[in-house]
Scaffold this motif. Structure first.
Motif, short mmCIF file in Angstrom:
data_model
loop_
_atom_site.label_atom_id
_atom_site.label_comp_id
_atom_site.label_asym_id
_atom_site.label_seq_id
_atom_site.Cartn_x
_atom_site.Cartn_y
_atom_site.Cartn_z
N THR A 158 0.83 -1.21 0.00
CA THR A 158 0.00 0.00 0.00
C THR A 158 0.86 1.26 0.00
N THR A 159 0.28 2.31 -0.58
CA THR A 159 0.90 3.63 -0.53
C THR A 159 0.48 4.30 0.79
N PRO A 160 1.11 5.41 1.14
CA PRO A 160 0.68 6.15 2.34
C PRO A 160 -0.77 6.63 2.20
N GLU A 161 -1.31 6.66 0.97
CA GLU A 161 -2.71 7.08 0.75
C GLU A 161 -3.68 5.92 0.87
N GLY A 162 -3.16 4.74 1.19
CA GLY A 162 -4.05 3.58 1.33
C GLY A 162 -4.44 2.97 -0.01
N THR A 163 -3.77 3.41 -1.08
CA THR A 163 -4.03 2.83 -2.41
C THR A 163 -2.99 1.74 -2.69
N PHE A 164 -3.09 1.16 -3.89
CA PHE A 164 -2.27 -0.02 -4.18
C PHE A 164 -1.00 0.32 -4.95
N VAL A 165 0.13 -0.13 -4.44
CA VAL A 165 1.32 -0.24 -5.27
C VAL A 165 1.17 -1.52 -6.09
N ASP A 166 0.60 -2.54 -5.43
CA ASP A 166 0.34 -3.83 -6.07
C ASP A 166 -0.49 -4.68 -5.11
#
Lengths: 128, 364
Positions: free
Chosen positions: B87-95
């Motif tokens: 996860t990114t610091p924004e709570g989205t997906f790196v993968d």
């Protein structure tokens, strides 16, 4: 592989001349590229088409492809069998898998189409 | 273009090859529908050697994995596997990825998407800097085969010294397959029972051919990426880049079950907590197309008289025999049964939110 009595386009349609009419479908190469065909969008009889205008579309599991009219003319019939068994195009692309029958407007347009030997050469070019 | 070690085998089998994530991969052999149905009713064999394998090793490997992922890797014992995300610091997906616990707390294997391997490796390496760990990208050395379907166990068992009957879902063990050292895990990306087989051997075609020989009389087919996509979508398994990305949060993707807020800090935790508290504005839902036609990725989606989003994944699903897909909808349209419209070229097709997964295998 590609019947000598058909005409071919660069967009991978074939055309069979029957008197003043033409039967049109997509080539074996095209059906192989598309894979399993599950839906065919057919035109209504009476529709008037210019050469290279979209007749309808053929949809497979993974993609959709427009089918273009090889010549100008009027749709006389569409292959209603394809509504129930669209995979006729996969099984017999140059025969039972025909898509539309057209009344040809101007036969001289046939000169713009390829014969089997030229189409096969054209395909070889695509594969390299 | 990269090639997997099984490239020649696919060409021999007459596969149609395409470029995918920088690899020349088989998209189909016999046809997507036949291959899809083989996996649902018998078995299918996939080359998924393009997937990425990243190893995190060192005294703080667990702490590092815990920081990088929302699921609780602390629950894993050696031999266990977990679905999770970077996860990114924004709570989205790196993968999204699988974590394999090789040794507690010091060795973990991350299996990531081929298209993201380099990005993920750089990400993990950078974020792991404060931890006492080594991060190694072992993707090129690994080959991976997936044997999936109800007959997977009976086809594989005669070829391995592992007792597959003892192996639970989401566990793995080291053993031999066709005489070659492998890691065998009871995981997959199809919604069926099955195994993923990893090896460092230079000759994975020996394994491929042994499985094909064993399985062909039982109806096993080689399966390409085309059916892999339709299978995973029927089972509502995410595809990075389609359904999840660095623009969508784990909660919006309806993957709350992989978010363990109690486990301690991790990248994106604060944002996800806030999102949970305030409520989602949009959510990923499954739909079926009611009119005749197929919704495909990026087709525009309309609700309440305006365009609200676009299709993420969409295809004809060969087993459930419907046009299905996934889409992010504003939360007020996400109730099961809600109807909306999808623009398909010059037409608008009616679609309806339906329960997911679209296909669920019957547990024995």
């Amino acid at each position: 592989m590609y019947p000598d009595n058909l005409y071919y386009t660069k967009d991978h349609e074939w055309l069979k001349l029957e008197g003043e009419e033409a039967v049109v479908g997509i080539t074996d190469f095209a059906q192989k590229q598309l894979g399993d065909i599950i839906y065919v969008d057919l035109p209504q009889p009476g529709k008037v088409l210019e050469a290279r205008q979209a007749i309808g579309s053929v949809e497979s599991v993974k993609s959709v492809s427009d089918v273009y009219s090889p010549v100008s003319g009027e749709v006389v019939a569409a292959n209603s069998e394809l509504a129930q068994t669209p995979d006729l195009i996969n099984k017999d692309p140059h025969g039972q898998g025909w898509i539309v029958r057209l009344k040809i407007k101007d036969k001289s347009e046939l000169n713009n189409l390829m014969k089997a030997a030229d189409y096969e050469k054209y395909l070889e070019g695509l594969e390299h | 273009m990269k090639k997997t070690r099984l490239n020649a085998v696919h060409k021999e089998a007459g596969a149609r090859m395409v470029e995918f994530a920088g690899f020349e991969m088989p998209v189909e052999y016999k046809g997507i529908i036949d291959e899809h149905l083989a996996v649902r009713t018998r078995a299918g064999l996939f080359d998924v050697s393009h997937m990425g394998e990243i190893i995190v090793e060192g005294p703080e490997a667990l702490a590092c994995v815990q920081y990088l992922t929302p699921n609780d890797a602390g629950k894993l014992a050696p031999g266990q596997v977990q679905y999770t995300a970077l996860t990114t610091p924004e709570g989205t997906f790196v993968d999204d990825m699988l974590v394999y616990c090789l040794s507690v707390p010091d060795k973990y294997l991350l299996v990531v998407n081929a298209a993201n391997t380099d990005k993920d490796f750089a990400w993990v390496k950078e974020k792991a800097a404060p931890f006492r760990v080594f991060v190694v990208n072992r993707s090129d050395e690994h080959s991976q085969l997936a044997l999936q379907g109800p007959l997977a166990q009976e086809i594989l068992q005669p070829l391995t010294d592992l007792d597959l009957g003892q192996m639970k879902s989401f566990t793995f063990a080291f053993g031999k397959v066709a005489g070659i050292d492998c890691l065998v895990s009871r995981t997959g990306y199809t919604g069926e029972d099955g195994f993923e087989i990893y090896t460092l051997a230079q000759n994975p075609e020996v394994i491929w051919k042994a499985i094909m020989a064993q399985g062909t009389p039982r109806g096993l087919l080689p399966v390409g990426l085309g059916a892999r996509d339709t299978l995973r979508l029927e089972a509502k398994l995410m595809l990075y880049g389609n359904d999840i990305s660095d623009k969508t949060t784990v909660l919006e993707a309806d993957l709350k079950w992989i978010v363990k807020f109690q486990k301690g800090d991790f990248l994106g935790k604060a944002v996800l907590e806030k999102q949970l508290q305030e409520g989602l504005k949009r959510k990923l839902v499954g739909f079926e197309v009611l009119d005749k036609g197929i919704a495909r990725p990026h087709y525009p989606v309309f609700a309440g008289g305006r365009q609200v989003s676009e299709v993420c994944s969409g295809t004809f699903a060969p087993y459930v025999k419907k046009a299905i897909g996934l889409v992010y909808l504003p939360i007020e349209y996400t109730e099961i049964g809600t109807e909306f419209e999808i623009g398909v070229r010059d037409r608008k097709l009616k679609a309806r939110v339906i329960p997911t997964p679209f296909y669920k295998r019957e547990k024995k």
